[in-house]
Structure formats: structure tokens, C-alpha cells
Scaffold this motif. Structure first.
Motif, mmCIF file in Angstrom:
data_model
loop_
_atom_site.group_PDB
_atom_site.id
_atom_site.type_symbol
_atom_site.label_atom_id
_atom_site.label_comp_id
_atom_site.label_asym_id
_atom_site.label_seq_id
_atom_site.Cartn_x
_atom_site.Cartn_y
_atom_site.Cartn_z
ATOM 1 N N PHE A 154 -3.063 13.220 3.987
ATOM 2 C CA PHE A 154 -2.045 12.383 4.625
ATOM 3 C C PHE A 154 -1.894 11.027 3.928
ATOM 4 O O PHE A 154 -1.263 10.127 4.476
ATOM 5 N N GLY A 155 -2.492 10.874 2.747
ATOM 6 C CA GLY A 155 -2.423 9.595 2.054
ATOM 7 C C GLY A 155 -3.342 8.544 2.630
ATOM 8 O O GLY A 155 -3.230 7.355 2.313
ATOM 9 N N GLN A 156 -4.308 8.971 3.462
ATOM 10 C CA GLN A 156 -5.189 8.013 4.132
ATOM 11 C C GLN A 156 -6.318 7.513 3.237
ATOM 12 O O GLN A 156 -7.135 6.706 3.673
ATOM 13 N N PRO A 178 -5.015 6.176 -5.485
ATOM 14 C CA PRO A 178 -6.136 6.787 -4.754
ATOM 15 C C PRO A 178 -7.347 5.862 -4.760
ATOM 16 O O PRO A 178 -7.640 5.208 -5.776
ATOM 17 N N LEU A 179 -8.056 5.794 -3.651
ATOM 18 C CA LEU A 179 -9.280 5.002 -3.601
ATOM 19 C C LEU A 179 -10.304 5.483 -4.626
ATOM 20 O O LEU A 179 -11.135 4.709 -5.092
ATOM 21 N N ALA A 180 -10.212 6.762 -4.969
ATOM 22 C CA ALA A 180 -11.139 7.316 -5.954
ATOM 23 C C ALA A 180 -11.013 6.627 -7.308
ATOM 24 O O ALA A 180 -11.974 6.602 -8.083
ATOM 25 N N MET A 194 -8.484 -16.819 6.068
ATOM 26 C CA MET A 194 -8.015 -15.509 6.508
ATOM 27 C C MET A 194 -6.717 -15.160 5.792
ATOM 28 O O MET A 194 -5.826 -16.002 5.640
ATOM 29 N N SER A 195 -6.605 -13.927 5.337
ATOM 30 C CA SER A 195 -5.421 -13.485 4.621
ATOM 31 C C SER A 195 -4.230 -13.416 5.558
ATOM 32 O O SER A 195 -4.363 -13.319 6.780
ATOM 33 N N ALA A 196 -3.035 -13.445 4.971
ATOM 34 C CA ALA A 196 -1.807 -13.341 5.752
ATOM 35 C C ALA A 196 -1.657 -11.924 6.292
ATOM 36 O O ALA A 196 -2.127 -10.959 5.683
ATOM 37 N N PRO A 197 -1.019 -11.755 7.444
ATOM 38 C CA PRO A 197 -0.783 -10.411 7.989
ATOM 39 C C PRO A 197 0.012 -9.556 7.011
ATOM 40 O O PRO A 197 0.834 -10.070 6.238
ATOM 41 N N GLN A 198 -0.241 -8.257 7.041
ATOM 42 C CA GLN A 198 0.461 -7.315 6.178
ATOM 43 C C GLN A 198 1.163 -6.260 7.013
ATOM 44 O O GLN A 198 0.662 -5.862 8.068
ATOM 45 N N GLN A 199 2.314 -5.804 6.553
ATOM 46 C CA GLN A 199 3.016 -4.698 7.182
ATOM 47 C C GLN A 199 2.543 -3.409 6.511
ATOM 48 O O GLN A 199 2.801 -3.171 5.334
ATOM 49 N N LEU A 200 1.795 -2.605 7.259
ATOM 50 C CA LEU A 200 1.192 -1.406 6.698
ATOM 51 C C LEU A 200 1.459 -0.209 7.595
ATOM 52 O O LEU A 200 1.716 -0.356 8.793
ATOM 53 N N SER A 201 1.365 0.967 7.000
ATOM 54 C CA SER A 201 1.422 2.181 7.806
ATOM 55 C C SER A 201 0.046 2.428 8.425
ATOM 56 O O SER A 201 -0.963 1.831 8.028
ATOM 57 N N TYR A 202 0.006 3.317 9.380
ATOM 58 C CA TYR A 202 -1.243 3.732 10.035
ATOM 59 C C TYR A 202 -2.242 4.235 8.993
ATOM 60 O O TYR A 202 -3.434 3.901 9.042
ATOM 61 N N ALA A 203 -1.762 5.029 8.018
ATOM 62 C CA ALA A 203 -2.636 5.547 6.961
ATOM 63 C C ALA A 203 -3.119 4.433 6.048
ATOM 64 O O ALA A 203 -4.301 4.357 5.691
ATOM 65 N N GLN A 204 -2.217 3.541 5.644
ATOM 66 C CA GLN A 204 -2.577 2.448 4.748
ATOM 67 C C GLN A 204 -3.572 1.490 5.406
ATOM 68 O O GLN A 204 -4.461 0.955 4.739
ATOM 69 N N ALA A 205 -3.424 1.287 6.712
ATOM 70 C CA ALA A 205 -4.320 0.380 7.427
ATOM 71 C C ALA A 205 -5.757 0.884 7.374
ATOM 72 O O ALA A 205 -6.693 0.119 7.134
ATOM 73 N N ALA A 206 -5.933 2.187 7.611
ATOM 74 C CA ALA A 206 -7.275 2.758 7.543
ATOM 75 C C ALA A 206 -7.823 2.699 6.129
ATOM 76 O O ALA A 206 -9.011 2.417 5.915
ATOM 77 N N GLU A 249 0.264 12.749 13.678
ATOM 78 C CA GLU A 249 1.676 12.385 13.541
ATOM 79 C C GLU A 249 1.902 10.876 13.577
ATOM 80 O O GLU A 249 3.029 10.419 13.762
ATOM 81 N N LEU A 250 0.830 10.102 13.371
ATOM 82 C CA LEU A 250 0.984 8.647 13.335
ATOM 83 C C LEU A 250 0.861 8.056 11.939
ATOM 84 O O LEU A 250 1.045 6.851 11.772
ATOM 85 N N TRP A 251 0.586 8.877 10.937
ATOM 86 C CA TRP A 251 0.273 8.334 9.611
ATOM 87 C C TRP A 251 1.348 7.408 9.065
ATOM 88 O O TRP A 251 1.037 6.410 8.400
#
Length: 327
Positions: free
Chosen positions: A40-42, A50-52, A1-13, A181-183
Motif C-alpha cells: 500500500f506504499g506504507q 522506498p524506505l529500503a 519543532m518542524s512545520a506541519p505536513q500534509q500527508l496521506s495515512y500511508a505516508q504518515a506511518a 481503505e484509509l491509505w
């Protein structure tokens, strides 16, 4: 299992979607502005790409037509793909309501299970500062009313990762309701760990004087209110529902049975809100006293002083809790 990451709400999705696309070539994403990473950068990776760029043939920019986007997504799902349909904000989903409610939600039932619609519709909910009445709505109770739809409302980066991961693996259409407003909200995310649909989490547990139930951004408000109540000698448990349908009845009922008092708090309008369903269920199955707190039945105003009338802050939650405790 990978180590935990500190991410934003948008980055997590985005990470959950990136992993799903990497693991399954049938996962596609379509909607407006996806090519540049989403409004929103999601649809951007943690390093800003970009994922694209990684999946140019499966992250698709579309014309500005929500009905066409959702209709295409339903067709893709019926043809064997697993589409993520981006509708920018839930307010715009009203332009695609027939495709989601009458086509995606009902297909499996109307045709004897011959077709499945494994579609995730991302439709951000909630008040969006200074965006007025047509960009600040929450329709989770609408979608919960529709047989065939799963309804999800993550409130943390970890949940936005884990719940989207589960939604992408399901075989039914999901109304996936992120908050506008959580991104930028930061939090620890454990890659590879899915959050099961239909299971709530305890966001704050100071005792059993009161049960507070909420979801999405309003959970933060309830946690703040619970802290204020604790300082006043009232010890509350805050439950983050996470999944609106199916919702975790057993955990909520057990907590309400123990505390004897339940307050449901949501950002959406109180009249006919999903809080009424929770309150009624608790009243039917326990001896707990129940109350609910939601927004007034008014359009969200553009001016800050008007917008504030639609927001439910921690002080309002404390006051509602005090009224309930006094009954």
C-alpha cells in the motif's frame, strides 16, 4: 519543532518509521514486498522513495510465510532489536497467531520479566473493496482478549503517525491495526508529536444528547452520521477510541454519564465484538442506556451488492441512534 505536513495515512506511518529508524539502529522492519515500498506504499517516504533505499540492511524482504516472519520478529525482539513485522493484511495474521499470541504476548509474564518483546505487528483491518471474505476482516476484539498485547487502531494520518511513534517506543508487543481503505486519506501531521497510547480523541462534539464511540475508518462514518443528527436537532459527541487496549474508559464513561445514551459502532462483526465490552462497562458504571451497531455475522461478499450488506453506513448509524433515543 518542524512545520506541519500534509500527508496521506500511508505516508504518515512511513514518516514515523523513518524517524524511528534514523534515531535508533535497533529498529528493523521485515515482511513481504517491503523492498518496493509495501503493498500500500506504507514503506515509502513522502517523496516516493522506498524506505529500503535509506536503510537497506534494516528493511528486509521475506519469503511468503507469515509464521516465519512473526517468529523471526519475536526472536529479534528477544535478542534486543525492535522489529516492525509487516503481515500485509490482518487476515493473513491467522497464519502467525501462535507466534504472536503464545510467544510474543506471554513471554514477559512466563519468564518473570527476563525477556521483553518490543514488537509492532502491522496488520491492516477492515473491508477492502471487492476483496471478499478472506481479505476484509477485522479482528481487534480477538487481540484485545489476549493478555500482554497492546491493540491500536488509528483512523487519521495524524494518529497513524503519532500512535505508531508511541508503539515503536514501547516495550510490549503491539497489534497495530491500520485500515485497508484509509491509505490515501490526507491530513495534517505534526512531525515529532507522539500520540499517547490509551487516550481517545473527540472527533466531533455537537453536544450531549448522545455519545457515539468508534475507531478506525468507522469514525468517519460516525462523524457523518452525527452531522445528519445535528441537522435533526440531536446533538452528539463522537469519540475515536484510537487504542482498543488499553482503552480510555474514563473519557467514555464521563461522556456517557453526561449524555445518558451510548451507541458503539464498529465495522467488525457485532457478535462478540469489542463494542460489547464498551457497552457492558458503561452499563455497569453509569445509568446510561447502551446499544451497539456492527456488521452482521456473515462472510464479506465479493459482489458489490453482497459486500454492501457488511458495511455500516451513516444512515444505519442514524437509525440506530434514533432507536436508542426513543427508548
Amino acid at each position: 519543532m518542524s512545520a506541519p505536513q500534509q500527508l496521506s495515512y500511508a505516508q504518515a506511518a512511513s514518516l514515523a518509521l523513518e524517524e524511528a529508524m534514523g534515531a535508533n539502529p535497533k529498529v528493523v522492519a521485515l515482511g513481504e514486498d517491503l523492498g518496493r515500498g509495501g503493498v500500500f506504499g506504507q514503506y515509502r517516504t513522502a517523496d516516493g522513495r522506498p524506505l529500503a533505499a535509506a536503510f537497506p540492511e534494516r528493511v528486509l524482504d521475506t519469503p511468503i510465510s507469515e509464521a516465519a516472519i512473526m517468529g523471526a520478529g519475536v526472536g529479534m525482539a528477544l535478542a534486543g532489536l525492535r522489529p516492525v513485522v509487516e503481515l500485509r493484511v490482518v487476515d493473513f495474521a491467522l497464519c502467525a497467531i501462535d507466534e504472536l499470541v503464545n510467544q510474543a504476548a506471554k513471554n514477559r509474564f512466563m519468564f518473570g520479566g527476563q525477556g521483553r518483546v518490543p514488537l509492532v505487528a502491522r496488520m491492516p483491518i477492515g473491508i477492502w473493496t471487492a476483496s471478499a471474505a478472506q481479505h476484509s476482516q477485522s479482528f481487534e476484539s480477538w487481540f484485545a482478549h489476549v493478555p500482554g498485547l497492546v491493540v491500536v487502531a488509528p483512523g487519521t494520518p495524524a494518529d497513524n503517525y503519532g500512535l505508531l511513534k508511541s508503539a515503536l517506543e514501547g516495550d510490549d508487543p503491539v497489534a497495530y491495526l491500520e485500515h485497508k481503505e484509509l491509505w490515501g486519506l490526507q491530513g495534517e501531521v505534526q512531525p515529532g508529536v507522539a500520540v499517547p497510547l490509551g487516550q481517545c480523541r473527540v472527533a466531533f462534539d455537537a453536544g450531549s444528547d448522545l455519545t457515539l464511540v468508534s475507531w478506525s475508518r468507522q469514525v468517519q462514518v460516525c462523524v457523518q452520521a452525527a452531522g445528519q443528527l445535528a441537522a435533526q436537532g440531536v446533538h452528539a459527541q463522537v469519540i475515536d477510541l484510537r487504542t482498543i487496549w488499553p482503552w480510555d474508559r474514563e473519557t467514555v464513561l464521563a461522556s456517557a454519564e453526561k449524555s445518558g445514551r451510548l451507541l458503539v459502532v464498529h465495522e467488525s462483526i457485532q457478535a462478540a465484538g469489542f463494542g460489547a465490552e464498551i457497552a457492558a462497562t458503561v452499563a455497569e458504571h453509569t445509568g446510561a442506556r447502551v446499544a451497539r451497531l456492527g456488521a452482521p455475522r456473515i462472510p464479506v461478499g465479493y459482489a458489490p451488492v453482497l459486500e454492501a450488506q457488511s458495511r455500516i453506513g451513516a444512515d444505519a448509524v442514524v437509525q440506530a441512534a434514533r432507536r436508542l433515543l426513543a427508548r
